[in-house]
Design a protein around this motif. Structure first.
Motif, short mmCIF file in Angstrom:
data_model
loop_
_atom_site.label_atom_id
_atom_site.label_comp_id
_atom_site.label_asym_id
_atom_site.label_seq_id
_atom_site.Cartn_x
_atom_site.Cartn_y
_atom_site.Cartn_z
N ASP A 79 0.73 -1.15 0.07
CA ASP A 79 0.02 -0.05 -0.05
C ASP A 79 0.96 1.42 0.10
N GLN A 80 2.09 1.15 -0.15
CA GLN A 80 2.87 2.33 -0.21
C GLN A 80 3.68 2.25 -1.59
N ARG A 81 4.19 3.35 -1.96
CA ARG A 81 4.82 3.42 -3.16
C ARG A 81 6.53 3.24 -2.81
N VAL A 82 6.84 2.02 -3.35
CA VAL A 82 8.29 1.47 -2.95
C VAL A 82 8.92 1.41 -4.29
N VAL A 83 10.32 1.51 -4.54
CA VAL A 83 10.92 1.30 -5.72
C VAL A 83 12.32 0.68 -5.29
N LEU A 84 12.51 -0.24 -6.19
CA LEU A 84 13.91 -1.04 -5.78
C LEU A 84 15.04 -0.40 -6.79
N VAL A 85 16.31 -0.14 -6.17
CA VAL A 85 17.37 0.28 -6.91
C VAL A 85 18.40 -0.85 -6.87
N ASN A 86 19.15 -1.13 -7.57
CA ASN A 86 20.13 -2.38 -7.55
C ASN A 86 21.40 -1.76 -7.84
N GLN A 87 22.25 -2.04 -6.98
CA GLN A 87 23.75 -1.39 -7.23
C GLN A 87 24.44 -2.07 -8.67
N ASP A 88 23.96 -3.26 -8.93
CA ASP A 88 24.38 -3.88 -10.07
C ASP A 88 24.40 -3.06 -11.47
N SER A 89 23.29 -2.21 -11.30
CA SER A 89 22.92 -1.47 -12.51
C SER A 89 23.92 -0.39 -12.70
N GLN A 129 12.50 13.74 -7.78
CA GLN A 129 12.43 13.78 -9.30
C GLN A 129 12.75 12.21 -9.66
N ALA A 130 11.88 12.23 -10.76
CA ALA A 130 12.09 10.95 -11.70
C ALA A 130 13.53 10.62 -12.14
N VAL A 131 13.91 9.42 -12.16
CA VAL A 131 15.23 9.19 -12.60
C VAL A 131 15.36 8.18 -13.77
N ASP A 132 16.44 7.82 -14.58
CA ASP A 132 16.54 6.64 -15.29
C ASP A 132 17.52 6.07 -14.76
N ILE A 133 17.55 4.69 -14.35
CA ILE A 133 18.36 3.66 -14.01
C ILE A 133 19.05 2.99 -15.11
N PRO A 134 20.35 2.97 -15.27
CA PRO A 134 20.96 2.10 -15.95
C PRO A 134 20.70 0.87 -16.22
N ASN A 135 20.55 0.32 -17.60
CA ASN A 135 20.02 -1.05 -17.75
C ASN A 135 21.45 -1.93 -18.29
N ASN A 143 26.08 -0.66 -20.57
CA ASN A 143 24.75 -0.37 -20.37
C ASN A 143 23.98 -0.30 -21.64
N LEU A 144 22.77 -0.84 -21.57
CA LEU A 144 21.82 -0.89 -22.93
C LEU A 144 20.87 0.29 -22.74
N PHE A 145 20.23 0.50 -23.79
CA PHE A 145 19.00 1.22 -23.73
C PHE A 145 17.68 0.47 -24.19
N PRO A 146 16.68 0.78 -23.43
CA PRO A 146 16.32 1.98 -22.91
C PRO A 146 16.61 1.89 -21.40
N ALA A 147 16.79 2.91 -20.66
CA ALA A 147 17.12 3.00 -19.36
C ALA A 147 15.94 2.46 -18.59
N ARG A 148 15.85 2.46 -17.34
CA ARG A 148 14.82 2.02 -16.49
C ARG A 148 14.14 3.29 -15.85
N ARG A 149 12.83 3.92 -16.03
CA ARG A 149 12.45 4.77 -15.23
C ARG A 149 11.98 4.50 -14.30
N ILE A 150 12.32 5.37 -13.25
CA ILE A 150 11.85 5.18 -11.79
C ILE A 150 11.24 6.52 -11.22
N ASN A 151 10.11 6.52 -10.85
CA ASN A 151 9.39 7.77 -10.19
C ASN A 151 9.73 8.05 -8.87
#
Length: 494
Positions: A79-89, A129-135, A143-151
């Motif tokens: 019920d919360q807005r949660v995002v996962l950011v991986n250091q591997d990216s 701010q929204a960000v683009d996470i490397p893929n 790093n390949l495109f497109p990047a992953r968009r995180i809000n």
């Protein structure tokens, strides 16, 4: 002029105005140095503080179960807005020379990661701010495109083997979790390594297309030494260590409960541990709605203000020291409870602070209540012009009463007088109904050992130093002395 500069000037002006008159021997030279560098944030900056996400770092060895732990936390916080950011990216792209000798490249070394880019991404997320996470592709090592968009989100999970290694990354976290696969400490060296190796073989062969021989060679050359040299030493920075990783459901349940508690707190409470905001309920919100309504009658304003004041007073009393006490109940049983603090008094800031006296008397029979009068001269200076305090106030715990905390100028004056009278800073509990963030900053930075108890944190101050949204001139509305022909829209700073 910005509100921050004006509020800071206001604090300094009041110091100049208070030295030498009204109180024999009352000087604030020492206090000038303490708040010399304090600047209250602007209203817009204060609004952004409400959007600060809760950042959780999840570290541990490769294939220790970090991702499983993150997935379980995300699932429970549905019920919360949660995002996962991986250091591997955030691995560096390999150049041609590194690609030719990729089997000799150490992906478990801190230098393998683009930490500057990770810090930039985290900084943007923390500021809404929204960000683009490397893929990052583990077959081409680029790093390949497109990047992953995180809000922007309420909770950010940052997962990786070395996220605790750089102190700048650690400082961005509100909670640090280290995932350990070992079941018992004396079995850790052998069992933990075996479990991680087995998991890594499964993952790298199925997800990254590597053969077992290459996985084992990389593990012996780089993975295990890097774990011992770089990853395991960061375990000491963890707030929580989860043994058995995702299998430890009890630990994850407790973590999620703690996260929910923190999300319910105002961000200022995370900055200042001496600030306490009473937990909001629909009843409390309803009472705030009534006393803030400019159309509410005096009778209703007083009735609901008194109810809120009583809640604040009760909450404040809960922060007083206590001693254990045993009593005999009518059934002949022994009940072990606590005894109230005996050395206590109230001090109200005239005149609006006097509205809180009845609630304090109703809670503490026969309590002594002193008074302080602070005269405002415009918005940039205030004078202490009257005080009547208990003779033995230095030996008491003091509940300072003032319903509105605006710029913090009045609070600085009143608390400074109490300190001058010998009251220990830690013996002062400041009670108010609403608090502007600017005033909280000033008071908490000047007096880090006092406690502030309030029922709601406001948006901030407007250009006229009035609390917004506020509830009007509190003293006039409570005592019925406001001008009926003039609409009251905001409370002046107290």
């Amino acid at each position: 002029m910005e509100v921050s500069a004006m509020a800071s000037k206001s604090v300094m002006d009041l110091m100049e105005a208070s030295s030498g008159v009204h109180f024999s021997g009352f000087h604030m030279d020492a206090l000038k140095q303490r708040i010399k560098d304090i600047e209250a944030p602007t209203t817009s900056a204060t609004e952004n503080m409400h959007k600060q996400p809760f950042v959780i770092g999840v570290a541990g060895g490769a294939a220790s179960g970090k991702t499983t732990v993150c997935d379980m936390i995300i699932q429970q916080l549905h019920d919360q807005r949660v995002v996962l950011v991986n250091q591997d990216s955030f691995y560096h792209d390999l150049n041609e020379e590194e690609l030719r000798r990729v089997h000799e490249y150490n992906f478990d070394h801190p230098d393998a990661f683009d930490t500057e880019q990770l810090l930039c991404v985290m900084e943007k997320l923390k500021h809404g701010q929204a960000v683009d996470i490397p893929n990052y592709d583990f077959k081409s090592y680029k790093n390949l495109f497109p990047a992953r968009r995180i809000n922007p989100s309420d909770v950010i999970l940052l997962e990786g083997i070395l996220i605790f290694h750089d102190p700048r990354v650690r400082e961005s976290m509100n909670m640090k979790i280290f995932v350990d696969t070992a079941i018992r400490s004396f079995m850790r060296n052998a069992q933990d390594a075996d479990v991680r190796l087995a998991r890594r073989i499964r993952r790298d062969t199925s997800e990254k297309g590597r053969d077992i021989g290459a996985v084992l060679d990389q593990y012996s050359k780089f993975v295990k030494p890097a774990f011992d040299d770089f990853i395991l030493p960061t375990k000491k920075y963890a707030d929580i260590i989860i043994p058995r990783g995702g299998d430890n459901h009890v630990a994850i349940d407790l973590i999620v409960q703690h996260i929910r508690t923190k999300l319910g707190q105002h961000d200022l409470c995370k900055i200042y541990p001496n600030l306490y905001v009473i937990q909001s309920t629909f009843q409390i919100r309803g009472m705030h709605t009534l006393i803030r309504d400019s159309q509410t009658t005096k009778h209703d304003f007083v009735f609901y203000a008194d109810r809120l004041i009583r809640l604040v007073v009760e909450h404040g009393l809960g922060h007083l020291p206590f001693t254990e006490k045993q009593v005999m109940t009518p059934t002949g049983s022994v009940y072990t409870g606590v005894d109230f603090c005996k050395r206590l008094c109230g001090v109200s800031v005239i005149r609006s602070g006097e509205s809180m006296e009845n609630a304090l008397r109703a809670c503490c029979k026969g309590i002594k209540i002193g008074k302080i009068l602070i005269h405002r001269e415009g918005d940039n200076g205030q004078h202490l012009i009257y005080e009547k305090l208990p003779m033995d106030i230095s030996e008491r715990h003091v509940l300072l009463l003032d319903p509105i905390l605006g710029t913090g100028n009045s609070a600085v004056q009143a608390i400074s007088l109490l300190l001058k009278k010998g009251v220990p800073e830690s013996n002062i509990i400041f009670l108010n109904l609403i608090s502007a963030p600017q005033g909280v900053h000033v008071v908490c930075k000047c007096f880090p050992r006092i406690k502030i108890v309030t029922s709601e944190i406001e948006i901030g101050l407007n250009k006229d130093f009035r609390v917004i949204p506020g509830m009007g001139e509190f003293g006039d509305r409570y005592f019925g002395t406001d001008d009926d022909d003039q609409q009251v829209v905001a409370a002046p700073c107290q």
